[in-house]
Design a protein around this motif. Structure first.
Motif, short mmCIF file in Angstrom:
data_model
loop_
_atom_site.label_atom_id
_atom_site.label_comp_id
_atom_site.label_asym_id
_atom_site.label_seq_id
_atom_site.Cartn_x
_atom_site.Cartn_y
_atom_site.Cartn_z
N ASP A 55 -10.34 2.44 -7.56
CA ASP A 55 -10.52 1.22 -7.43
C ASP A 55 -10.44 -0.14 -9.03
OD1 ASP A 55 -12.91 0.71 -7.51
OD2 ASP A 55 -12.88 0.09 -5.12
N GLN A 77 -12.70 2.23 -1.15
CA GLN A 77 -12.46 2.17 0.18
C GLN A 77 -11.07 1.92 -0.56
OE1 GLN A 77 -13.12 3.27 3.02
NE2 GLN A 77 -15.45 3.59 2.20
N HIS A 120 -4.31 3.02 -8.80
CA HIS A 120 -5.16 2.38 -7.85
C HIS A 120 -5.08 3.18 -5.98
CE1 HIS A 120 -1.21 -0.14 -5.97
NE2 HIS A 120 -1.95 0.85 -4.92
N GLU A 129 -3.36 -4.68 -0.04
CA GLU A 129 -3.34 -5.32 -1.38
C GLU A 129 -4.00 -5.72 -2.41
OE1 GLU A 129 -1.56 -8.69 0.46
OE2 GLU A 129 -0.32 -7.78 1.42
N LEU A 130 -3.40 -5.84 -3.39
CA LEU A 130 -4.48 -5.91 -4.23
C LEU A 130 -3.99 -7.54 -4.81
CD1 LEU A 130 -3.20 -3.44 -7.87
CD2 LEU A 130 -5.10 -3.19 -5.77
N GLN A 167 -7.38 -0.03 -0.46
CA GLN A 167 -6.78 -1.79 -0.62
C GLN A 167 -5.32 -1.68 -0.05
OE1 GLN A 167 -8.32 -3.75 -3.28
NE2 GLN A 167 -10.02 -4.06 -3.11
#
Length: 424
Positions: free
Chosen positions: A177, A58, A173, A62-63, A60
């Motif tokens: 992920d 899924q 990304h 923010e990393l 994101q």
């Protein structure tokens, strides 16, 4: 020896001043000129099939846990074997099949030393720094013209930049992920801004069958216009609503829409995958998407620059599709707060959705007076960075730099011939 006549002394003095001025101008001119780098060769060694991805990840917003500039200073320099492992890559095709390609790096010792840059530790935090300095490029006179026309939207919610008529550079990304490919990457599409076509002159509008009307099935299956996609989701209900809809379309005719194109294949470096590159995974947050259909807009070339902070202006620029301004292209420029061999910390205001944008600067072409924009990095986005490797995290806006090695890899992905990628 007697005194030197004034008539001889003056020309010599003037000549010396002219030489000093020319030398100073040449030095200043060099600072504003794209440096030419000899690039190592990245060659394919072997390609093997892999099982199809699960496409279960899924996206994101923010990393987190990124080993940043300070954290990476504590790591040992990667060996040639390490670099070849990091630059090996996966390719995923539109039918869901996947391959892994190992690479070899040649001529690394012939490349000029890539300088390690350090700077003061004064940095700003958060996505937006004080007053929001972003510019919304909503008018078609600008958003569909170069350089803004090179910015594209990825169907997973990110941005990207055209680096050839058929290739988009974005952040890794945005499709992966680190463990698996995103759910939306299975049917990936790229949106390019275009001017809305006028209706009513033999087109699809209400008014009969004009000359410009396409037959059913004539539309290129690899390209879908945004307005057509929306119309296909429901039928009109009543004449009143029809008139209102046409009126609204007329009022918004100045705003461009997206033309969506399917992605033929994606390529991601192995260095981005979890458990491969450990602390330097952030350095490999980039990917290339090959489109099924070439775009008829100007693209932006790649460039390599040793230090952004040492440039006379020291500014970077990028445009993307920030989530808080849906449907609009957002442009910004700012200075760099800190840089390392592979990463940039910068002051640019940004929101989720702008990740994957191409970071560019503008310098003169060697031996010419013409100025040219080139992409020197990929905006990774707002990240929580591990500062000292001890788990303490701070938030910064981070970009991945294009180094000579990354240039060689990306260039090969685009051209398929490493001989075209020997000089950046």
């Amino acid at each position: 020896m007697g005194p030197i006549p004034l008539c001889l002394l003056l020309p010599v003095t003037v000549l010396a001043l002219v030489v000093d001025v020319v030398a100073e101008e040449a030095t200043l001119d060099d600072q504003y000129t794209w440096p030419q780098w000899k690039v190592p060769l990245v060659r394919n060694r072997r390609t093997v099939p892999l099982s199809s991805p699960k496409f279960s990840a899924q996206p994101q917003a923010e990393l987190s846990g990124t080993c940043g500039i300070e954290c990476q200073r504590q790591l040992p320099a990667p060996s040639l074997h390490d670099l070849e492992q990091f630059l090996s890559y996966e390719t995923v095709y539109e039918n869901g099949t996947r391959t892994f390609t190992s690479v070899s790096v040649q001529g690394l010792n012939e490349v000029a030393a890539w300088p390690g840059n350090s700077s003061a530790h004064s940095r700003h935090k958060r996505e937006v720094y004080g007053t929001d300095t972003r510019f919304t490029i909503s008018d078609k006179q600008f958003s569909t013209k170069y350089p803004f026309s090179t910015s594209v939207k990825i169907s997973t919610g990110c941005s990207g930049v055209l680096v050839s008529p058929k290739h988009v550079l974005t952040a890794a990304h945005c499709i992966h992920d680190g463990r698996d490919y995103l759910n939306g990457a299975q049917k990936l599409r790229v949106g390019v801004l275009k001017e809305k076509s006028r209706r009513g002159k033999g087109g699809k509008g209400r008014g009969g069958r004009g000359k410009g009307k396409r037959r059913k099935g004539d539309k290129d299956k690899d390209e879908v216009d945004e307005d057509e996609e929306k119309e296909g989701k429901g039928n009109r209900k009543g004449k009143g609503k029809g008139r209102k809809s046409r009126s609204r379309r007329s009022a918004e005719s100045e705003k461009p829409s997206f033309r969506w194109t399917r992605v033929k294949q994606t390529q991601v470096p192995k260095g981005w995958f979890k458990g491969v590159s450990e602390g330097v995974a952030a350095d490999y947050d980039y990917a290339v998407l090959e489109l099924k259909k070439a775009q008829k807009v100007k693209y932006m070339d790649l460039g390599v620059i040793p230090s952004v902070k040492k440039l006379p202006a020291g500014r970077i620029h990028f445009s993307g599709f920030d989530d808080d301004r849906p449907g609009n292209l957002v442009y910004r420029f700012c200075s760099i707060s800190e840089e390392s061999n592979d990463l940039l910390y910068q002051y640019c205001d940004a929101k989720p959705g702008s990740s994957g944008s191409g970071v560019y600067i503008r310098l003169k072409e060697p031996g010419k007076k013409k100025w040219k924009r080139k992409i020197i990095g990929v905006f990774s986005g707002h990240q929580w960075v591990d500062v000292n490797g001890n788990g303490l995290q701070q938030d910064y806006n981070v970009a991945v730099r294009i180094t000579p090695l990354k240039y060689a890899q990306i260039c090969y992905w685009v051209h398929g011939d490493s001989s075209e990628c020997q000089v950046a």
